[in-house]
Design a protein around this motif. Structure first.
Motif, PDB file in Angstrom:
ATOM      1  N   HIS A   1       3.821  55.850  -1.681  1.00  0.00           N
ATOM      2  CA  HIS A   1       3.737  56.332  -0.304  1.00  0.00           C
ATOM      3  C   HIS A   1       3.600  55.154   0.666  1.00  0.00           C
ATOM      4  N   LEU A   2       2.719  54.210   0.344  1.00  0.00           N
ATOM      5  CA  LEU A   2       2.546  53.044   1.203  1.00  0.00           C
ATOM      6  C   LEU A   2       3.801  52.172   1.220  1.00  0.00           C
ATOM      7  N   LYS A   3       4.430  51.991   0.058  1.00  0.00           N
ATOM      8  CA  LYS A   3       5.648  51.185  -0.002  1.00  0.00           C
ATOM      9  C   LYS A   3       6.771  51.817   0.806  1.00  0.00           C
ATOM     10  N   SER A   4       6.868  53.140   0.784  1.00  0.00           N
ATOM     11  CA  SER A   4       7.927  53.814   1.531  1.00  0.00           C
ATOM     12  C   SER A   4       7.739  53.646   3.032  1.00  0.00           C
ATOM     13  N   LEU A   5       6.499  53.343   3.456  1.00  0.00           N
ATOM     14  CA  LEU A   5       6.228  53.087   4.871  1.00  0.00           C
ATOM     15  C   LEU A   5       6.427  51.622   5.238  1.00  0.00           C
ATOM     16  N   GLY A   6       6.705  50.781   4.250  1.00  0.00           N
ATOM     17  CA  GLY A   6       6.977  49.378   4.531  1.00  0.00           C
ATOM     18  C   GLY A   6       5.843  48.428   4.232  1.00  0.00           C
ATOM     19  N   TYR A   7       4.709  48.917   3.741  1.00  0.00           N
ATOM     20  CA  TYR A   7       3.588  48.036   3.443  1.00  0.00           C
ATOM     21  C   TYR A   7       3.876  47.173   2.215  1.00  0.00           C
ATOM     22  N   ILE A   8       3.225  46.028   2.157  1.00  0.00           N
ATOM     23  CA  ILE A   8       3.292  45.142   0.997  1.00  0.00           C
ATOM     24  C   ILE A   8       2.072  45.454   0.142  1.00  0.00           C
ATOM     25  N   VAL A   9       2.300  45.846  -1.111  1.00  0.00           N
ATOM     26  CA  VAL A   9       1.216  46.351  -1.956  1.00  0.00           C
ATOM     27  C   VAL A   9       1.204  45.623  -3.293  1.00  0.00           C
ATOM     28  N   GLY A  10       0.054  45.083  -3.650  1.00  0.00           N
ATOM     29  CA  GLY A  10      -0.110  44.432  -4.942  1.00  0.00           C
ATOM     30  C   GLY A  10      -1.345  44.962  -5.641  1.00  0.00           C
TER      31      GLY A  10
END
Length: 264
Positions: free
Chosen positions: A139-148
């Motif tokens: 969900h966060l990635k689909s909004l454009g966030y960088i997630v690790g």
């Protein structure tokens, strides 16, 4: 959640937006990136859009991750970790990319592993990511966030170890100290799953800087407000946000103290 309705706290909540949201302009998109807990859907221009290219990666069971054998596009700039000079993807990254046609996952016999097989790996929970955490991640990635992953370095320059899950899990001593501290407070059942950064075209894995917030996935038993306050004091001032997944519906929460105005 006990304590969440306390007058000294305010809960802000955002659910997964429905498809077909209309654009809200660049200013609105930027505000949503800075605050993922608003109710309205972000601009479609803020969503990740992939070209018709697909990288190929081979699953390595010992590592619980996939090693890229043919990379295409620029996904590696904000996705995947580098170990021993090789680009690797964790299981949540694999699921996200395969869903969008940006990756083909191969077995050790170079046979294609379909999305159902990938879902089974995620749902099994043995590769460092639960099904609920995967829902929050994509969900966060689909909004454009960088997630690790929390506590997992984006790069290890001197690591020649690729085929071991140790290089894809928490290897930083500070994280071990924090985990010990949480156990002593009897709240080790709640710890961050991801480090989250707002979209940044200058983001570098070699020097990512401090994340904008850490994301904890809430599971089963609710937490008391005092437990959450004690938890937040252990991460050097980095804000903690919380995620709850209910039958595929993703909700994000944050807790802030507010001062009520004095009544005449």
């Amino acid at each position: 959640m006990a304590g969440a309705s306390n007058a000294g706290n305010r809960r802000r909540r955002s659910r997964a937006p429905a498809g077909g949201a209309t654009g809200a302009g660049n200013d609105d998109a930027e505000e949503h990136h800075l605050n993922p807990f608003l109710d309205a859907a972000p601009s479609t221009s803020s969503r990740i859009q992939f070209r018709d290219v697909a990288s190929r990666a081979r699953w390595v069971e010992e590592a619980g991750a996939a090693e890229v054998v043919e990379g295409k596009g620029k996904l590696w700039l904000t996705t995947g970790v580098t170990r021993g000079g090789k680009l690797c993807y964790n299981v949540e990254e694999i699921g996200f990319l395969v869903e969008r046609g940006a990756m083909i996952l191969l077995s050790d016999k170079d046979e294609t592993i379909g999305i159902e097989g990938i879902y089974e790996k995620i749902a099994g929970g043995k590769y460092g990511c639960s099904w609920d955490a995967f829902q929050a991640y994509k969900h966060l990635k689909s909004l454009g966030y960088i997630v690790g992953r929390y506590g997992v370095p984006w790069t290890l320059k001197n690591s020649g170890v690729v085929h071991t899950d140790q290089s894809f899990n928490k290897v930083d001593g500070t994280c071990s100290d924090r985990t010990k501290s949480l156990k002593e407070m009897h709240i080790d059942r709640l710890s961050p799953s991801f480090e989250v950064y707002v979209p940044n075209s200058k983001f570098k894995k070699s020097s990512p800087g401090a994340p904008n917030f850490l994301l904890c996935v809430l599971r089963n038993k609710p937490f008391l407000r005092v437990e959450l306050e004690r938890l937040e004091n252990n991460f050097g001032g980095i804000p903690l946000k919380y995620c709850h997944v209910d039958h595929g519906r993703v909700s994000f929460l944050s807790f802030d103290e507010v001062a009520l105005p004095s009544l005449p």
